[in-house]
Design an enzyme around this catalytic site. Structure first.
Site, PDB file in Angstrom:
ATOM      1  N   GLN A   1      22.437  31.291  37.490  1.00 46.05           N
ATOM      2  CA  GLN A   1      23.399  32.352  37.819  1.00 46.05           C
ATOM      3  C   GLN A   1      24.754  31.806  38.277  1.00 46.05           C
ATOM      4  O   GLN A   1      25.792  32.350  37.907  1.00 46.05           O
ATOM      5  CB  GLN A   1      22.826  33.262  38.902  1.00 46.05           C
ATOM      6  CG  GLN A   1      22.278  34.543  38.301  1.00 46.05           C
ATOM      7  CD  GLN A   1      21.616  35.441  39.320  1.00 46.05           C
ATOM      8  OE1 GLN A   1      21.656  35.176  40.517  1.00 46.05           O
ATOM      9  NE2 GLN A   1      20.994  36.493  38.835  1.00 46.05           N
TER      10      GLN A   1
ATOM     11  N   ASP B   1      27.031  31.042  35.390  1.00 41.56           N
ATOM     12  CA  ASP B   1      27.204  32.102  34.398  1.00 41.56           C
ATOM     13  C   ASP B   1      28.668  32.549  34.336  1.00 41.56           C
ATOM     14  O   ASP B   1      29.093  33.483  35.020  1.00 41.56           O
ATOM     15  CB  ASP B   1      26.281  33.267  34.766  1.00 41.56           C
ATOM     16  CG  ASP B   1      26.317  34.388  33.747  1.00 41.56           C
ATOM     17  OD1 ASP B   1      27.161  34.338  32.824  1.00 41.56           O
ATOM     18  OD2 ASP B   1      25.507  35.321  33.869  1.00 41.56           O
TER      19      ASP B   1
ATOM     20  N   SER C   1      29.520  36.169  33.096  1.00 40.82           N
ATOM     21  CA  SER C   1      29.450  37.200  34.134  1.00 40.82           C
ATOM     22  C   SER C   1      30.634  37.114  35.090  1.00 40.82           C
ATOM     23  O   SER C   1      31.230  38.132  35.431  1.00 40.82           O
ATOM     24  CB  SER C   1      28.147  37.071  34.937  1.00 40.82           C
ATOM     25  OG  SER C   1      27.054  37.451  34.141  1.00 40.82           O
TER      26      SER C   1
ATOM     27  N   TYR D   1      19.965  41.549  26.777  1.00 39.22           N
ATOM     28  CA  TYR D   1      21.110  41.981  25.973  1.00 39.22           C
ATOM     29  C   TYR D   1      20.741  43.172  25.103  1.00 39.22           C
ATOM     30  O   TYR D   1      19.571  43.384  24.777  1.00 39.22           O
ATOM     31  CB  TYR D   1      21.552  40.851  25.040  1.00 39.22           C
ATOM     32  CG  TYR D   1      22.368  39.781  25.708  1.00 39.22           C
ATOM     33  CD1 TYR D   1      23.632  40.064  26.213  1.00 39.22           C
ATOM     34  CD2 TYR D   1      21.891  38.489  25.813  1.00 39.22           C
ATOM     35  CE1 TYR D   1      24.393  39.082  26.811  1.00 39.22           C
ATOM     36  CE2 TYR D   1      22.645  37.490  26.414  1.00 39.22           C
ATOM     37  CZ  TYR D   1      23.902  37.794  26.910  1.00 39.22           C
ATOM     38  OH  TYR D   1      24.649  36.824  27.499  1.00 39.22           O
TER      39      TYR D   1
END
Ligand code: NAD
Length: 378
Positions: free
Chosen positions: A127, A130, A133, A229
């Site tokens: 994360q 990422d 994002s 997704y």
């Protein structure tokens, strides 16, 4: 090991791949850092800020690239920039692997080991790496501000001595990372917000942010694919969806559209006829412009005015908030780089899900299977 970043050369790009505070973790791990002089200025980082973090500033790009073991970038390098990279160096950057696979072919040919930020697997462990994002969040935020200044209305309800001004109605299409941030921002600014996404799982997320989930009579039980997704839908499905969504688009003062399917053209959801039925003065901010747009009238990076409706198709909103976008992007890069480094050297564990997932080219080959397929390689 020398890690370098240069000034970004793509038109309109203001971000930079090394931000002073994000660099601390890298220097702590024993890496040497250098940046082209002035590279951070457009993101609001002057050379003194880099100096305070012991990051060398080098005016001569060729000299820097001749020594760099790792190059960090924001935008994919041009052909000339690939040619200037040292054989055997590593590159961490956005590389548009699925829509510009030629870049991967050239990097392989140049003997560069490259990692595409778009390919970092979206798993919990990754994360902090990422970048899709971190940048999409800022794009979603800024899209609402752009809508706010592009329409002749205000977002919140306002009670004045001369009467009450009603809150603007904002419709968000596609409630992924950018869409959810757009919902949160529009709500904070006082708009009435509704949103739609084909992935049924997002209904709760939309509602928890104070948005209303638009229910459409469509079968979306199979809309979510691998990695959370959206799956591409048939032309019939999208035509039906566009028709059903039309009433909500026409009721909106601002539409923020973010619907996307990885590796495919963005779904076309707002037809020219629907735009013609919108209220004059309303605005569409089409964040899918880079992959074709969600609105039939969108032109990438242009302002289109049709039937009194303003349609913007910005393809690089994170660059508009380059300071904060660079800080989080540089942290994404630093976290990935530290994942690849052991004892001050790059040591690639090709069995590791993150390393293997993000690796685009290595040993003179394009190694990502999906990109190989796009290039017609076996
Ligand atoms: P994206 O930019 O590819 O797409 C944006 C949104 O458009 C998605 O929510 C998608 O469902 C939606 N969409 C596609 N076709 C549509 C259509 N016809 N109509 C309406 N909406 C449509 O997606 P993204 O924002 O990068 O991420 C999507 C999802 O990926 C996240 O919401 C999450 O589930 C997953 N994700 C997981 C992690 C993690 O676990 N670390 C991190 C980021 C994202």
């Amino acid at each position: 090991m020398l890690v370098a970043a240069l000034r970004e050369t793509a038109a309109g790009e203001r971000r930079v791949a090394i931000a002073p505070d994000a660099a601390r973790a890298l220097t702590k791990a024993g890496l040497e850092l250098a940046i082209e002089a002035g590279a951070g200025l457009r993101a609001g980082f002057d050379d003194a800020a880099y100096e305070r973090e012991s990051i060398a500033r080098v005016p001569d790009v060729a000299a820097l690239l001749a020594k760099a073991d790792v190059v960090l970038r924001v935008q994919p390098p041009s052909d000339a920039e690939i040619a200037a990279l040292r054989r055997g160096c590593a590159l961490l950057s956005f590389l548009r692997p699925l829509d510009q696979p030629e870049t991967a072919a050239r990097l392989a040919q140049a003997g560069v080991t490259s990692f595409a930020m778009e390919l970092v697997p979206r798993i919990t462990r990754a994360q902090a790496m990422d970048a899709l994002s971190s940048q999409a969040s800022l794009a979603g935020y800024h899209a609402v501000l752009l809508a706010g200044v592009s329409m002749p209305k205000i977002l919140p309800m306002m009670t004045t001595a001369a009467g009450t001004i009603p809150a603007a109605r904002v419709l968000v299409i596609g409630a992924g990372v950018a869409g959810l941030q757009a919902i949160a921002t529009a709500r904070r600014l006082g708009a009435v917000v509704e949103a739609y996404d084909t992935r049924p799982a997002v209904k709760e997320q939309i509602e928890s942010l104070g948005g209303r989930f638009v229910e459409l009579p469509l079968d979306t039980s199979d809309a979510e694919g691998a990695g959370g997704y959206a799956k591409a839908q048939s032309a019939e499905f999208l035509a039906k969806q566009g028709e059903l969504l039309g009433a909500r688009v026409r009721a909106a003062d601002a539409v923020i559209s973010t619907a996307a399917v990885p590796g495919a053209r963005a779904p076309l959801l707002i037809s020219a006829e629907v735009v013609a039925g919108m209220k004059p003065g309303s605005v569409i901010i089409d964040l899918a412009a880079a992959t074709g747009g969600n609105c039939a009238l969108t032109k990438a990076d242009e302002t289109v005015i049709a039937h009194g409706v303003t349609i913007l198709g910005p393809t690089n909103l994170p660059a508009a908030v380059a300071h904060d976008a660079s800080r989080v992007y540089a942290r994404n890069l630093a976290t990935l780089l530290l994942h690849l480094v052991k004892d001050g050297k790059l040591q690639l564990d090709l069995e590791d899900e993150i390393t293997k997932g993000a690796l685009l080219t290595h040993d003179g080959q394009v190694v990502n299977p999906a990109v190989r397929a796009k290039l017609g390689l076996s």
